[in-house]
Scaffold this motif. Structure first.
Motif, PDB file in Angstrom:
ATOM      1  N   VAL A 138      -5.649   1.544  -5.148  1.00 42.30           N
ATOM      2  CA  VAL A 138      -6.643   2.254  -4.319  1.00 42.30           C
ATOM      3  C   VAL A 138      -7.979   2.438  -5.043  1.00 42.30           C
ATOM      4  CG1 VAL A 138      -5.247   3.498  -2.618  1.00 42.30           C
ATOM      5  CG2 VAL A 138      -5.429   4.407  -4.938  1.00 42.30           C
ATOM      6  N   GLY A 142      -0.438  -1.166  -4.072  1.00 45.55           N
ATOM      7  CA  GLY A 142      -1.677  -1.896  -3.835  1.00 45.55           C
ATOM      8  C   GLY A 142      -1.445  -3.125  -2.983  1.00 45.55           C
ATOM      9  N   THR A 143      -2.539  -3.843  -2.723  1.00 47.75           N
ATOM     10  CA  THR A 143      -2.406  -5.074  -1.926  1.00 47.75           C
ATOM     11  C   THR A 143      -2.511  -6.277  -2.857  1.00 47.75           C
ATOM     12  OG1 THR A 143      -4.734  -4.815  -1.455  1.00 47.75           O
ATOM     13  CG2 THR A 143      -3.232  -4.240   0.305  1.00 47.75           C
ATOM     14  N   ARG A 193       0.855  -1.189   0.000  1.00 49.29           N
ATOM     15  CA  ARG A 193       0.000   0.000   0.000  1.00 49.29           C
ATOM     16  C   ARG A 193       0.890   1.237   0.000  1.00 49.29           C
ATOM     17  NH1 ARG A 193      -3.155  -1.083   5.335  1.00 49.29           N
ATOM     18  NH2 ARG A 193      -2.741   1.158   5.491  1.00 49.29           N
TER      19      ARG A 193
END
Ligand code: FAD
Length: 467
Positions: A128, A113-114, A34
């Motif tokens: 996101v 990001g994840t 993130r």
């Protein structure tokens, strides 16, 4: 051909070091995290903020100067949260900058990001905006770390009932505080708040704390914390935490009720694996979200590695970094030495403590004969100069071959000093090296020589008597 040779999920110390090590070996590398968590828990909510805060506490309270200037000495009378956190944001953002620059310099792609697995070579990285990007890699390193465990029965509001993340956002220094859990993080925060003048009560289910450390040093630490008005409730379980308009009440199963402005839970951490879709890669985690690995940090799927807190003990930034490097080297076919038991443990309580190797209890249990050499800071010129009268260094020396089996330090500079012992032990040195070495004077490092002389004097006595 996969998109990358190595994909790392998580940019904490383990992930970073894995990525940089593979990049230095000429591999195509990417790291997913993130955007607001670059550097991981270590930089953003854990090690760096807590250690910067500790430094501010030591400086502003003048605690370490009181032996010299009197018990009423303080740099600032009313210490506010703003005073305490002034440096934290600065240090965190500088550290994030350093990491970003390291990744860029080494041509490592940073994927914002994840990530979650879609198969054992593919990770979907969600940004996101909710967009997924599918990324394939020959090898994958899971370095997703942990989050504080929060019991369902407790209503956290992150203002009066907090965990080790939200404690950083307290608006005022609490006058009183209950800390649930006497692990490393709990005790570090207990000593910081106690130094600030909060009346701290530590509640711990077990009968002891920090049981992997030297018993004598843990006793010394407890003594010091009690001197700072910390109350320990060992062998006690929290039944409920009640929030009232004017504070909290922690109810123990024994019937005790402890009022406090703030309650901080520090009762373990949960591996961040629940959102990884591990099953899609043929993997699983245990009840506490941890992933099992072999000595090369390989999971049960050999091209997927896991490093750092997500694999469990010792869950330190220092070890996570080394695990990351070792995993990347193994994945790249580069030789790497095993870490073995030569990992220092540093605990930034006030006073701090650090050790390497085995404890007296472990050696006794393993029936390894040893002698103890002790040096106390108050007998060193440097100890007097800095006003640290309680510090000590303890060497555990083999009576068979005079090698160092363990080094335990308590007091100023413990976490730095330990590395002298580590170097000697790592090179297979004996106590005689420390006896013969000349140390700068006046230093705390000199305590090695004093402790070595103490140990060798005792060894000589045994030798004389046993012929
Ligand atoms: C209060 C506190 C104090 C500490 N003090 C010390 C200390 O003094 N010394 C020390 O050595 N250690 C200390 N530690 C421990 C240290 O912070 C950890 O051991 C270290 O951060 C673990 O590193 P890691 O590589 O496992 O990743 P972490 O630092 O835990 O970071 C994991 C990263 O993975 C990311 N992530 C998670 N899931 C995903 C996903 N699905 N996709 C993409 N990214 C993901 C997270 O956003 C995070 O950035 C402390 C910890 C705490 C909480």
């Amino acid at each position: 051909m996969p998109d990358f040779d190595l994909l790392v999920i998580g940019s904490g110390p383990g992930g970073q070091r894995a990525a940089v090590a593979a990049a230095k070996l000429g591999r195509r590398v990417a790291v997913a995290d993130r955007p607001d968590m670059i550097g991981g828990v270590c930089i953003n909510t854990g090690t760096i903020p807590s250690k910067t805060l500790r430094e501010a506490v030591l400086y502003l309270t003048g605690l370490t100067q009181r032996d010299l200037y009197g018990q009423s000495y303080r740099l600032k009378e009313e210490i506010t949260v703003a005073d305490l956190t002034a440096r934290t944001q600065h240090v965190v953002s500088r550290e994030v900058d350093v990491i970003r620059s390291q990744l860029t310099r080494n041509h490592i792609a940073l994927l914002a990001g994840t990530g979650r697995f879609t198969d054992d070579h593919t990770v979907a990285v969600r940004d996101v905006t909710g967009q997924d990007r599918l990324v394939t890699a020959e090898h994958i390193v899971i370095a997703t770390g942990t989050r504080p465990a929060r019991p369902d029965s407790v209503e956290f509001d992150d203002r009066t009932i907090v965990d080790s993340d939200s404690v950083l956002n307290l608006e005022t220094v609490p006058r009183s505080m209950v800390i649930v859990g006497a692990g490393v993080i709990g005790i570090e925060y207990a000593s910081m708040f106690a130094a600030l003048g909060s009346k701290v009560t530590v509640v711990e289910q077990r009968d002891a704390m920090l049981d992997f450390c030297d018993l004598e040093i843990v006793e010394a630490l407890k003594y010091h914390l009690r001197e700072l008005a910390v109350t320990f409730r060992f062998g006690e379980t929290v039944a409920a935490v009640e929030r009232h308009p004017r504070g909290t009440l922690t109810v123990l199963e024994s019937g005790k009720r402890i009022p406090a402005d703030t309650v901080m839970y520090s009762a373990g951490r949960q591996g961040l694996t629940d959102e990884l879709d591990l099953d899609k890669a043929g993997l699983s985690a245990d009840r506490r979200g941890r992933i099992a690995v072999d000595e090369h940090y390989r999971t049960t799927v050999p091209h997927i590695y896991a490093v750092g807190d997500v694999i469990g003990f010792p869950a330190l930034a220092a070890t996570s970094m080394e695990q990351g490097r070792a995993a990347a080297y193994h994945a790249c076919g580069e030789a790497v030495n095993p870490m073995g038991h030569m990992q220092p443990i540093g605990i930034y309580t006030i006073p701090e403590t650090s050790f390497i190797g085995r404890t007296e209890d472990q050696l006794t249990e393993e029936r390894v004969p040893f002698e103890v050499g002790i040096s106390r800071y108050r007998e060193l010129a440097r100890g007097q100069i800095i006003g640290d009268s309680h510090g000590m260094l303890k060497l555990l020396v083999s009576t068979e071959d005079r090698r160092l089996l363990g080094v335990h330090v308590f007091g100023t500079g413990a976490t730095e000093l330990i590395h002298i012992g580590q170097a000697v032990m790592g090179c297979g040195g004996t106590v005689d090296y420390l006896v013969d070495a000349v140390f700068n004077y006046p230093t705390l490092a000199e305590s090695y020589k004093v402790a070595a002389l103490d140990a060798t004097n005792k060894l000589r006595q045994i030798g004389n008597l046993s012929g």
